[in-house]
Design a protein around this motif. Structure first.
Motif, PDB file in Angstrom:
ATOM      1  N   ALA A  41       4.372  -2.545   8.274  1.00  0.00           N
ATOM      2  CA  ALA A  41       3.858  -1.254   8.737  1.00  0.00           C
ATOM      3  C   ALA A  41       4.912  -0.454   9.498  1.00  0.00           C
ATOM      4  CB  ALA A  41       2.633  -1.463   9.614  1.00  0.00           C
ATOM      5  N   GLU A  42       5.975  -1.112   9.971  1.00  0.00           N
ATOM      6  CA  GLU A  42       7.034  -0.382  10.664  1.00  0.00           C
ATOM      7  C   GLU A  42       7.803   0.492   9.676  1.00  0.00           C
ATOM      8  OE1 GLU A  42       9.425  -3.259  12.582  1.00  0.00           O
ATOM      9  OE2 GLU A  42       7.859  -3.909  13.991  1.00  0.00           O
ATOM     10  N   GLY A  94       2.211   0.096   3.947  1.00  0.00           N
ATOM     11  CA  GLY A  94       1.494  -1.047   4.501  1.00  0.00           C
ATOM     12  C   GLY A  94       1.379  -2.124   3.450  1.00  0.00           C
ATOM     13  N   THR A  95       0.667  -3.174   3.774  1.00  0.00           N
ATOM     14  CA  THR A  95       0.464  -4.238   2.797  1.00  0.00           C
ATOM     15  C   THR A  95      -0.927  -4.832   2.965  1.00  0.00           C
ATOM     16  OG1 THR A  95       1.301  -6.345   1.959  1.00  0.00           O
ATOM     17  CG2 THR A  95       1.476  -5.994   4.307  1.00  0.00           C
ATOM     18  N   SER A  96      -1.562  -5.118   1.836  1.00  0.00           N
ATOM     19  CA  SER A  96      -2.841  -5.816   1.816  1.00  0.00           C
ATOM     20  C   SER A  96      -2.574  -7.268   1.416  1.00  0.00           C
ATOM     21  CB  SER A  96      -3.798  -5.163   0.815  1.00  0.00           C
ATOM     22  OG  SER A  96      -4.057  -3.825   1.178  1.00  0.00           O
ATOM     23  N   GLU A 139       6.780   5.238   5.447  1.00  0.00           N
ATOM     24  CA  GLU A 139       5.832   4.316   6.057  1.00  0.00           C
ATOM     25  C   GLU A 139       4.853   3.833   4.995  1.00  0.00           C
ATOM     26  OE1 GLU A 139       3.896   5.772   9.507  1.00  0.00           O
ATOM     27  OE2 GLU A 139       5.738   6.389  10.522  1.00  0.00           O
ATOM     28  N   ALA A 155       1.964  -8.095   8.186  1.00  0.00           N
ATOM     29  CA  ALA A 155       1.350  -6.762   8.168  1.00  0.00           C
ATOM     30  C   ALA A 155       2.005  -5.853   9.200  1.00  0.00           C
ATOM     31  CB  ALA A 155      -0.146  -6.877   8.425  1.00  0.00           C
ATOM     32  N   LYS A 156       2.301  -6.400  10.370  1.00  0.00           N
ATOM     33  CA  LYS A 156       2.952  -5.609  11.404  1.00  0.00           C
ATOM     34  C   LYS A 156       4.378  -5.249  11.011  1.00  0.00           C
ATOM     35  CE  LYS A 156       4.060  -5.669  16.342  1.00  0.00           C
ATOM     36  NZ  LYS A 156       4.012  -6.458  17.607  1.00  0.00           N
ATOM     37  N   ARG A 165      -7.170  -1.375   3.353  1.00  0.00           N
ATOM     38  CA  ARG A 165      -5.743  -1.647   3.185  1.00  0.00           C
ATOM     39  C   ARG A 165      -5.052  -1.949   4.516  1.00  0.00           C
ATOM     40  NH1 ARG A 165      -4.281   0.086  -2.074  1.00  0.00           N
ATOM     41  NH2 ARG A 165      -5.927   1.271  -3.084  1.00  0.00           N
ATOM     42  N   ASN A 166      -3.804  -2.397   4.421  1.00  0.00           N
ATOM     43  CA  ASN A 166      -2.974  -2.807   5.568  1.00  0.00           C
ATOM     44  C   ASN A 166      -3.712  -3.809   6.453  1.00  0.00           C
ATOM     45  OD1 ASN A 166      -0.514  -2.744   6.873  1.00  0.00           O
ATOM     46  ND2 ASN A 166      -1.241  -1.291   8.401  1.00  0.00           N
ATOM     47  N   CYS A 167      -4.319  -4.814   5.823  1.00  0.00           N
ATOM     48  CA  CYS A 167      -5.005  -5.867   6.561  1.00  0.00           C
ATOM     49  C   CYS A 167      -4.945  -7.141   5.721  1.00  0.00           C
ATOM     50  CB  CYS A 167      -6.459  -5.486   6.854  1.00  0.00           C
ATOM     51  SG  CYS A 167      -7.447  -5.175   5.379  1.00  0.00           S
ATOM     52  N   ASP A 176       0.841  -1.195   0.000  1.00  0.00           N
ATOM     53  CA  ASP A 176       0.000   0.000   0.000  1.00  0.00           C
ATOM     54  C   ASP A 176       0.878   1.248   0.000  1.00  0.00           C
ATOM     55  OD1 ASP A 176      -2.139  -1.745   0.286  1.00  0.00           O
ATOM     56  OD2 ASP A 176      -2.069  -1.634   2.479  1.00  0.00           O
TER      57      ASP A 176
END
Length: 809
Positions: free
Chosen positions: A489-490, A502-504, A500, A485-486, A536-538, A420
């Motif tokens: 997100a870092e 994220g990833t889906s 920063e 995901a965690k 997103r990010n989930c 993301d």
């Protein structure tokens, strides 16, 4: 016959002498052993010589093939950077400036020798020629003129329908190439047309029309077609109509290949030469690669290459196949010198040692062959950027897992990952930062996996994971997805920046969700799509409901196509009133779909679908024509307002469609109001402004719809010729209990009055709201207080209702 008789006599003489000599008889066993040993030595030496020749040939061919793969990958990297320039032109909402082009090009090709220059060739028609020439001069290109090549000199280009001049370039602004019309050079014009009609990248040889060394060979010119953003390119006709220009790169091929080979640690034992397509002329890299080839020994034609040991292959540049020829470098490790055969002769009588030496050499060289073959396989199945397995490896491993599933029943999971906000990093920091970020993401993903799991980069910012059998497959997959995901997100630390993202993640589990490759990948993609839709990010595990929703969506799309084709849609009208007089000033046209089995379907369930599938274009034309036809029968003081979708604005024939609707219905243009949302103004600003001016010229009124939401900008009000502002109903709903809404509406009214615009308040439902809006000074009001949307045959066109009567109601 004479020679044969003489040989027989010689053999008989030697045998007689052998039997007659007593000394020789004493040493006969030793001599026999020596003779046998010598024969075995000679036979062994000959066998080893042939084997050495064969092994060197295989080693050389593997080394040459590896070099060809590396060069092709490197060329692909250069071409992909040209395609990134095309993406810049096709994705931006504003015109790319010269400085932006130069900055982006420099970032793309810095530390990439071999690219002589990059240029932008816009499509310029006859009317735009003077405008482009003036713009270039303003940008600092002194004396810029569109010119053609006549002989070896430049001259002003004769008048024509269109030109493709060099407008932006990474060359200094004093370069004589600026303004050169590529279409004036026959072979380049053919290449441009081929790229345009096939939507593909083309490459040709060509000389540069500027001072270069007299010994320089022609360079390679690569052309990438660029089309107008959001336009169709399905057919040749579409591509010819929507062509915006070309991104052109000029490569110094020897220098480029030198850079690729130096960067990848090319083998000095292989001399590589490249031939242009369909010729016997060689483009030798000897002068560019002094460490890898000798100019004295470099072959000058394909006939020279064919006379010695060589390897042949293909280097794909655009749509042309260049011939790659490799030969062993003089004095290199791949030249056959038969040293092992000499060693066999020296130790000829020691057959055991000879055999041991032979076996030792065989083992060593077999290992070398195995390593070379493994290296070729790794190159074919490895992502160059991250070092991870690529899509080909992932699909092969997935096939193997499916086979094991059918035999041993071992379950496994597929996790599809999409980063993301990765595009924001590429756009803001450049592709170098994007590449560095992908490498860091790959390292973090690897740290979250077991040794038995498979991680692959499928391309772009897409990754995939195969998680092998676990005790609780679903639980293990979700736990892994949460951990990934965690991790992603870092924050990532790039040179000079903290990023920063994220990833889906979408998850499919075998055999629960399928047992073949196509099913599993499709369902993992559906789950990934759901994750993106969910914010997103989930991560999301596939569920059968997703397939049902997809099927329902496809069914609804088919029904909508039928409804549009059979004119089964309805147009309802909602009135808007003059606040001062209380009388109706017109109606807004709103589309309704009465499905034969599902009943009335709300617009929010099919308008978005129509926009995604392009059905909004025929649907919008239907509403426009029906509204004009209905309004033509109304009293002459009533207007009709029609919404236009952002998708419709991308249609080249939209103005003609509006004119045809007015002409066919007989409705005067002054009674038609076009409502435009702010999202239209974010794209193709220059073209949309010109389109709106054309509407104004024929008398059509323009309204800015849903003002106050989205990307609301005061610049729109001064930059575009609007007559009216429609305040979004979200402000009206909070009007009576939020003072800030009153202040915002008051400011909008004051601003509109200063710009000589009227203001309409949408969503008015109560008399209290209406009174407050009247006090704030809005001009028009629309909402359930004055009437709900209804078919035209249910509307009465009597004298306007008095304000007192409405207030009493």
């Amino acid at each position: 016959m004479g020679d044969h008789d003489q040989n027989d006599q010689d053999r008989k003489g030697v045998a007689a002498w052998w039997r007659a000599s007593p000394l020789l008889g004493l040493y006969r066993p030793a001599l026999v052993a020596a003779g046998v040993g010598l024969l075995f030595s000679i036979a062994g030496a000959a066998a080893v010589a042939r084997w050495e020749d064969r092994v060197n040939k295989i080693e050389f061919e593997n080394a040459a093939e590896t070099e060809a793969i590396v060069m092709q990958n490197g060329m692909g990297e250069y071409i992909s950077r040209l395609v990134a320039l095309r993406t810049l032109f096709e994705s931006t909402n504003e015109e790319i400036t010269r400085s932006e082009f130069e900055t982006f090009s420099t970032r793309l090709f810095e530390r990439h020798p071999g690219m002589l220059r990059v240029a932008w060739l816009p499509r310029v028609n006859r009317k735009e020629r003077a405008e482009y020439e003036a713009a270039a001069i303003t940008d600092g290109v002194s004396g810029y003129r569109i010119k053609s090549l006549q002989g070896d000199d430049f001259a002003p280009a004769p008048q024509g329908d269109e030109y493709f001049p060099i407008f932006y370039s990474t060359q200094p602004k004093t370069s004589p190439v600026y303004g050169m019309d590529y279409a004036s050079i026959p072979e380049r014009r053919v290449a441009l047309e081929r790229a345009r009609d096939g939507d593909r990248i083309t490459a040709i040889r060509g000389r540069l029309y500027e001072p270069r060394e007299s010994s320089r060979l022609p360079d390679v010119i690569v052309a990438v077609p660029v089309y107008a953003k959001g336009t169709s390119r399905e057919t040749i006709a579409d591509r010819r109509r929507n062509l915006a220009g070309y991104v052109v790169g000029v490569f110094d091929l020897p220098l480029l290949m030198q850079s690729i080979r130096v960067t990848t640690g090319a083998s000095p034992a292989v001399s590589v030469n490249i031939y242009p397509p369909f010729t016997g002329r060689i483009v030798s890299m000897a002068h560019a690669l002094p460490d890898f080839a000798s100019s004295a020994s470099a072959p000058q034609s394909m006939r020279d290459v064919a006379q010695g040991r060589h390897w042949s292959g293909i280097l794909r540049i655009g749509d042309a196949d260049w011939q790659v020829r490799a030969v062993p470098a003089a004095g290199g490790s791949l030249e056959t010198v038969y040293d092992r055969a000499v060693a066999v002769i020296i130790v000829g009588m020691l057959l055991t040692l000879s055999l041991a030496t032979y076996l030792m050499l065989a083992s060593r060289n077999s290992r070398r062959l195995s390593l070379a073959n493994r290296r070729v396989l790794e190159l074919a199945q490895t992502d160059v950027l991250t070092g991870l397995p690529n899509r080909a490896f992932f699909l092969a491993r997935l096939d193997m897992m499916n086979s094991q599933l059918s035999v041993r029943g071992l379950p496994f999971s597929i996790l599809m990952l999409d980063l993301d906000r990765f595009k924001n990093v590429n756009d803001s920091l450049g592709h170098g930062a994007g590449d560095a970020l992908l490498r860091q993401v790959a390292l973090r993903l690897k740290s979250a996996l077991r040794a038995t799991d498979v991680l692959a980069r499928l391309g772009g910012d897409e990754f995939a994971i195969i998680q092998e059998a676990c005790d609780n497959q679903r639980g293990s997959a979700t736990e892994l997805a949460a951990r990934i995901a965690k991790l992603v997100a870092e924050p990532f630390l790039l040179p000079g920046h903290r990023v920063e993202i994220g990833t889906s993640i979408g998850i499919a589990i075998a055999p629960d969700h399928g047992s073949d490759q196509e099913q599993l990948l499709k369902k993992a993609d559906l789950a990934l799509y759901r994750s993106k839709s969910a914010g997103r990010n989930c991560f999301t595990v596939y569920d059968e409901v997703m397939s049902a929703e997809l099927e329902a969506r496809n069914t609804l799309e088919g029904d909508l196509r039928d409804a549009i084709a059979l004119c089964q849609l309805e147009v309802h009208y909602q009135p808007f009133v003059d606040v001062a007089s209380g009388g109706r000033r017109g109606f807004e046209a709103l589309v309704r779909w009465r499905h034969p089995s599902r009943g009335l379907i709300p617009p929010d369930q099919f308008i978005a679908l129509a926009e995604e599938t392009g059905l909004i274009v025929p649907l919008g034309e239907f509403v426009l024509r029906r509204a004009c036809a209905d309004a033509a029968a109304w009293p002459s003081d009533l207007m009709v307002a029609v919404n236009l979708s952002p998708i419709q604005f991308k249609e080249a024939e939209l103005f003609e469609t509006i004119c045809a609707a007015l002409a066919d219905s007989g409705l005067p243009p002054q009674r038609l109001e076009i409502e435009i949302t702010e999202s239209v103004l974010l794209e193709r600003g220059v073209e949309n402004h010109a389109f709106m001016e054309r509407l104004k010229q024929i008398g059509i009124e323009l309204a800015l719809d849903d003002f106050g939401t989205g990307y609301s900008s005061l610049s729109y009000l001064t930059a575009f010729p609007f007559d009216k502002i429609k305040i979004d109903k979200s402000f009206i709903r909070s009007l009576t209990h939020q003072p800030r809404s009153s202040a915002i509406i008051s400011s909008i009214v004051t601003l509109a009055r200063g710009l000589d615009m009227s203001v309409t308040a949408e969503g008015v439902e109560t008399a209290e709201e209406f009174e407050r809006l009247t006090a704030l000074g809005v001009n028009f009001a629309q909402g359930y207080l004055f009437g709900r949307p209804q078919p035209v045959d249910q509307i009465t066109f009597d004298a306007p209702a008095r304000r007192s009567q409405r207030d009493a109601a």
